[in-house]
Motif scaffolding. Structure first.
Motif, mmCIF file in Angstrom:
data_model
loop_
_atom_site.group_PDB
_atom_site.id
_atom_site.type_symbol
_atom_site.label_atom_id
_atom_site.label_comp_id
_atom_site.label_asym_id
_atom_site.label_seq_id
_atom_site.Cartn_x
_atom_site.Cartn_y
_atom_site.Cartn_z
ATOM 1 N N MET A 191 0.843 -1.227 -0.031
ATOM 2 C CA MET A 191 -0.146 -0.150 0.003
ATOM 3 C C MET A 191 1.026 1.235 -0.053
ATOM 4 O O MET A 191 0.593 2.234 -0.551
ATOM 5 N N LYS A 192 2.173 1.246 0.661
ATOM 6 C CA LYS A 192 2.988 2.258 0.606
ATOM 7 C C LYS A 192 3.267 2.659 -0.848
ATOM 8 O O LYS A 192 3.362 3.818 -1.332
ATOM 9 N N THR A 193 3.688 1.566 -1.670
ATOM 10 C CA THR A 193 4.260 1.949 -2.865
ATOM 11 C C THR A 193 3.085 2.564 -3.859
ATOM 12 O O THR A 193 3.256 3.409 -4.521
ATOM 13 N N ALA A 194 1.767 2.253 -3.526
ATOM 14 C CA ALA A 194 0.779 2.708 -4.376
ATOM 15 C C ALA A 194 0.068 4.047 -3.716
ATOM 16 O O ALA A 194 -0.778 4.742 -4.142
ATOM 17 N N ARG A 195 0.896 4.403 -2.623
ATOM 18 C CA ARG A 195 0.210 5.526 -1.690
ATOM 19 C C ARG A 195 -1.276 5.589 -1.335
ATOM 20 O O ARG A 195 -1.781 6.668 -1.521
ATOM 21 N N VAL A 196 -1.465 4.351 -0.718
ATOM 22 C CA VAL A 196 -2.971 4.279 -0.428
ATOM 23 C C VAL A 196 -2.904 3.845 1.346
ATOM 24 O O VAL A 196 -2.032 3.105 1.739
ATOM 25 N N THR A 197 -3.685 5.060 1.783
ATOM 26 C CA THR A 197 -3.641 4.809 3.231
ATOM 27 C C THR A 197 -4.660 3.656 3.762
ATOM 28 O O THR A 197 -5.697 3.270 2.849
ATOM 29 N N ARG A 198 -4.733 3.200 4.910
ATOM 30 C CA ARG A 198 -5.710 2.295 5.549
ATOM 31 C C ARG A 198 -7.017 2.932 5.218
ATOM 32 O O ARG A 198 -8.099 2.260 5.038
ATOM 33 N N GLU A 199 -7.362 4.268 5.735
ATOM 34 C CA GLU A 199 -8.294 4.978 5.346
ATOM 35 C C GLU A 199 -9.080 5.125 4.143
ATOM 36 O O GLU A 199 -10.197 4.668 3.913
ATOM 37 N N ASP A 200 -8.147 5.087 2.977
ATOM 38 C CA ASP A 200 -8.529 5.077 1.636
ATOM 39 C C ASP A 200 -9.208 3.984 1.467
ATOM 40 O O ASP A 200 -10.063 3.776 0.765
ATOM 41 N N VAL B 36 -8.409 -7.136 -3.761
ATOM 42 C CA VAL B 36 -8.469 -5.876 -3.747
ATOM 43 C C VAL B 36 -7.561 -5.632 -4.811
ATOM 44 O O VAL B 36 -6.392 -6.054 -4.488
ATOM 45 N N ILE B 37 -7.511 -4.878 -5.740
ATOM 46 C CA ILE B 37 -6.808 -4.543 -6.804
ATOM 47 C C ILE B 37 -6.630 -3.208 -7.166
ATOM 48 O O ILE B 37 -7.692 -2.464 -7.397
ATOM 49 N N MET B 38 -5.652 -2.605 -7.371
ATOM 50 C CA MET B 38 -5.110 -1.280 -7.663
ATOM 51 C C MET B 38 -4.888 -1.353 -9.186
ATOM 52 O O MET B 38 -4.330 -1.914 -9.774
ATOM 53 N N GLU B 39 -6.010 -0.628 -9.968
ATOM 54 C CA GLU B 39 -6.059 -0.566 -11.516
ATOM 55 C C GLU B 39 -4.921 0.343 -11.850
ATOM 56 O O GLU B 39 -4.571 1.278 -11.367
ATOM 57 N N THR B 40 -4.855 0.135 -13.104
ATOM 58 C CA THR B 40 -3.734 1.212 -13.805
ATOM 59 C C THR B 40 -4.093 2.557 -13.903
ATOM 60 O O THR B 40 -3.380 3.488 -14.022
ATOM 61 N N THR B 41 -5.659 2.769 -13.799
ATOM 62 C CA THR B 41 -6.231 3.959 -13.707
ATOM 63 C C THR B 41 -6.102 4.667 -12.281
ATOM 64 O O THR B 41 -6.470 5.839 -12.403
ATOM 65 N N GLY B 42 -5.646 4.001 -11.439
ATOM 66 C CA GLY B 42 -5.515 4.613 -9.966
ATOM 67 C C GLY B 42 -6.527 4.233 -9.237
ATOM 68 O O GLY B 42 -6.618 4.221 -8.107
#
Length: 59
Positions: free
Chosen positions: A1-10, A29-35
């Motif tokens: 999650m750090k790499t994607a800059r996603v917080t726990r709250e997000d 849970v997938i981080m898409e290429t669109t963000g």
């Protein structure tokens, strides 16, 4: 999650948007290429996701 800059709250907000009511419902849970964040979930804990849906997804 750090790499994607996603917080726990997000992440929790996305789970709520997907109407997840229990962590046991979450299949992926997938981080898409669109963000965007995609949440795949199902009430049946034994339910399996078609492998095709993971084409192009890196672990």
């Amino acid at each position: 999650m750090k790499t994607a800059r996603v917080t726990r709250e997000d992440l929790l907000a996305k789970l709520r948007e997907a109407n997840v009511t229990q962590f046991s419902q979450i299949k992926a849970v997938i981080m898409e290429t669109t963000g965007d964040i995609s949440v795949l979930h199902h009430q049946d804990t034994d339910h399996e996701i078609d492998k095709e849906l993971f084409e192009g997804v890196r672990l």
